[in-house]
Design an enzyme around this catalytic site. Structure first.
Site, mmCIF file in Angstrom:
data_model
loop_
_atom_site.group_PDB
_atom_site.id
_atom_site.type_symbol
_atom_site.label_atom_id
_atom_site.label_comp_id
_atom_site.label_asym_id
_atom_site.label_seq_id
_atom_site.Cartn_x
_atom_site.Cartn_y
_atom_site.Cartn_z
ATOM 1 N N GLU A 187 6.921 -6.644 -0.568
ATOM 2 C CA GLU A 187 6.775 -4.781 -1.314
ATOM 3 C C GLU A 187 8.146 -5.076 -2.407
ATOM 4 O OE1 GLU A 187 6.999 -0.435 -0.321
ATOM 5 O OE2 GLU A 187 7.566 -1.896 1.293
ATOM 6 N N ASN A 243 -2.007 3.477 1.488
ATOM 7 C CA ASN A 243 -1.239 3.263 2.639
ATOM 8 C C ASN A 243 0.213 4.631 3.113
ATOM 9 O OD1 ASN A 243 1.772 0.914 3.633
ATOM 10 N ND2 ASN A 243 2.791 2.559 2.451
ATOM 11 N N GLU A 244 0.082 4.691 3.925
ATOM 12 C CA GLU A 244 1.460 5.787 4.604
ATOM 13 C C GLU A 244 0.628 7.129 4.324
ATOM 14 O OE1 GLU A 244 4.991 4.764 5.233
ATOM 15 O OE2 GLU A 244 4.330 2.414 6.889
ATOM 16 N N TYR A 301 8.025 -0.045 13.501
ATOM 17 C CA TYR A 301 9.054 -0.159 13.449
ATOM 18 C C TYR A 301 9.988 -0.364 14.154
ATOM 19 C CZ TYR A 301 8.478 -1.925 8.436
ATOM 20 O OH TYR A 301 8.105 -1.925 7.206
ATOM 21 N N GLU A 327 2.268 -3.961 8.823
ATOM 22 C CA GLU A 327 4.031 -3.604 9.091
ATOM 23 C C GLU A 327 4.822 -3.429 10.723
ATOM 24 O OE1 GLU A 327 5.682 -0.736 6.583
ATOM 25 O OE2 GLU A 327 4.057 -0.395 5.109
ATOM 26 N N GLN A 331 9.814 -8.031 6.182
ATOM 27 C CA GLN A 331 8.678 -8.458 5.172
ATOM 28 C C GLN A 331 9.263 -9.890 4.910
ATOM 29 O OE1 GLN A 331 9.290 -6.409 0.928
ATOM 30 N NE2 GLN A 331 8.818 -4.384 2.720
#
Length: 519
Positions: free
Chosen positions: A52, A199-200, A266, A323, A372
């Site tokens: 990103e 995204n999201e 996460y 992710e 990432q």
């Protein structure tokens, strides 16, 4: 004579106590590998990467520009490119992340000195020079041999903008937009392997409800058009971890319009977003808590898959965990918006255990992207000027390369728990696969930071007579690589495994990740 007998008794007693002590410090695990009952293929893309426009992930991490003193090829740093090639990166997702729904692709094409400078309001409020745009990303993917996964802008973009971006990348025609690509140095169209429609969108991608995004997804996805004879996987923006209602709504309303559904999760060691904990300064309780949070991935994949099965019983739609990773507090002294963190043996164990979960669910999980790739969150690589260091997580991905494209094999493990306080997880995680050459590979992860583990696995359908491989471990839970000591945590030859008859036995060090080849 009596003295000698007494001495022998004492020696025997001491030896017995030592053996008992050793056994107490060791976990005994059993299992069964049924290589004669092959499962689905473990797609290479499960070991994908996420890059990103965030902190030093792109700029300094991947791109330094042609005029940089750091050795580079057309602006891409040579050391990072070589390291990524070494682990056979199968796919890279770009440009976000939250950045994607604030990104307008025309800002990143044409002569670099004429591209507009914007402010990255999401990540640190720094200037975004747009030096790394569509051409730079697509060429980078070709350079490292990776497939392309582009995330489109739904949050602040339009269907027309998205359609024209796709046309710019893939059209073989002489249209004005395709000719604009040619004018910018690329004659032939690129291969756009995956395209994320937003995204999201439940959060930074627009704060949408599931119903609103479902309608928008169908609208936007209709305009992701590629030339006849080619294909692009259309990925819908899926749930935030355990928001199963989002998955239900989206699958009910748009399952027939998508090829894949994303999932983001996460691991927050403390469980608190405002104080996640240090990447390197932690106690064993935080280690144990981290392992519990990491293994929640299995529940998330299982429950989201069950919802998907209701609307897609033939499993045509993939579940893309695009992710994932451990999110710590930033390193002291670094920009809070850059999400720069160190990476220890704890992160490596999480990576191995998570990949094992993906292997278990190979029928649905066909792509994943760790967050990432460079200098951000649970990165493969850290850089500082012209220096580069490979993290423990990098070495896990290096160990797991044989699973890219391998056929998954059922491996049932019966493991005692590793328990501390209220946190308890199976001490050992495992997965197996057979590669195209017929070699069976077994991955074993010891989540216990203190005890070694003896793993005994009954083999069925395995012709191998020897077990060789590599292991990643360290003396301390917080062991990590630095620019001063880049090889503190690195795989070594694993000599603790053998096959006798139809039984594989392996003795794993505490806090370790091992991959064995059964030849």
């Amino acid at each position: 004579m009596k003295l000698t007998t007494l001495k022998r008794a004492l020696v025997y007693g001491i030896a017995t106590m030592m053996l008992a002590s050793g056994a107490a410090a060791q976990t005994v695990v059993t299992g069964a590998l049924r290589a004669d009952q092959p499962g689905p293929v473990i797609q290479p893309e499960v070991q994908g990467q996420f890059a990103e426009h965030l902190g030093r992930g792109i700029y300094e991490g991947v791109w330094v520009g042609e005029d940089s003193k750091i050795p580079n090829t057309n602006g891409y740093r040579n050391d990072v490119v070589a390291a990524l090639k070494q682990i056979h990166v199968p796919v890279v997702r770009w440009p976000g992340g939250c950045f994607a729904d604030d990104y307008h692709w025309r800002d990143g094409i044409g002569p670099r000195d004429k591209r507009p400078t914007k402010v990255n309001i999401l990540w640190g409020g720094v200037e975004e020079p747009n030096s790394f745009g569509t051409n730079e990303f697509m060429n980078f993917a070709e350079l490292i041999g990776a497939k392309t996964y582009v995330a489109g802008n739904v949050g602040s973009g339009t269907p027309r903008e998205m359609a024209e971006w796709v046309e710019y990348m893939v059209s073989p025609t002489k249209s004005t937009i395709a000719n604009q690509r040619r004018a910018n140095g690329r004659d032939q169209p690129w291969k756009l392997d995956f395209f994320g429609v937003g995204n999201e969108n439940w959060g930074c991608g627009g704060q949408m409800t599931a119903a609103h995004y479902t309608d928008l997804y169908r609208n936007f996805a209709e305009f992701v058009r590629v030339p006849k004879g080619t294909s692009t996987v259309k990925v819908a923006s899926g749930p935030n971890s355990d928001d199963y209602a989002w998955t239900e709504t989206l699958m009910a309303g748009a399952a027939k319009n998508m090829n894949a559904l994303s999932l983001h999760y996460y691991v927050i060691p403390t469980g608190h977003w405002d104080k996640k904990g240090s990447a390197t300064q932690f106690d064993e309780q935080l280690w144990a808590d981290t392992m519990v949070a990491a293994l929640k991935m299995d529940e998330l994949v299982t429950r989201n898959s069950a919802i998907m099965d209701k609307y897609d019983p033939d499993k045509k739609v993939g579940l893309y965990v695009d992710e994932w990773g451990v999110w710590h507090d930033v390193e002291p002294g670094s920009n809070p918006g850059f999400l720069y963190q160190q990476n220890t043996m704890r992160d490596a164990v999480v990576a191995g255990a998570t990949l094992n979960i993906f292997h278990k669910h190979a029928d649905r999980v066909r792509l994943a992207a760790i967050a990432q790739m460079v200098n951000v969150l649970q990165a493969m690589i850290l850089t500082d000027g012209d220096k580069m260091v490979l993290t423990p997580t990098y070495w896990v991905f290096d160990l797991y390369k044989p699973f890219q494209g391998a056929t998954s094999l059922p491996l049932e493990i019966s493991s005692p728990a590793y328990t501390l306080g209220k946190s308890s997880v199976p001490a050992v995680s495992a997965s197996a696969g057979r590669d195209a050459a017929g070699v069976v590979h077994v991955a074993l992860v010891n989540l216990d930071p203190n005890k070694s583990a003896t793993v005994t696995i009954k083999l069925s359908g395995v012709a191998g007579k020897t077990a060789k491989g590599r292991v990643l471990t360290a003396g301390a839970m917080s062991a990590h690589n630095t620019f001063a000591a880049p090889d503190a945590v690195k795989p070594t030859v694993f000599t603790g495994a053998s096959i006798k008859g139809d039984v594989l036995t392996a003795t794993l060090p505490s806090k370790s990740v091992a991959v064995l080849d059964l030849n």
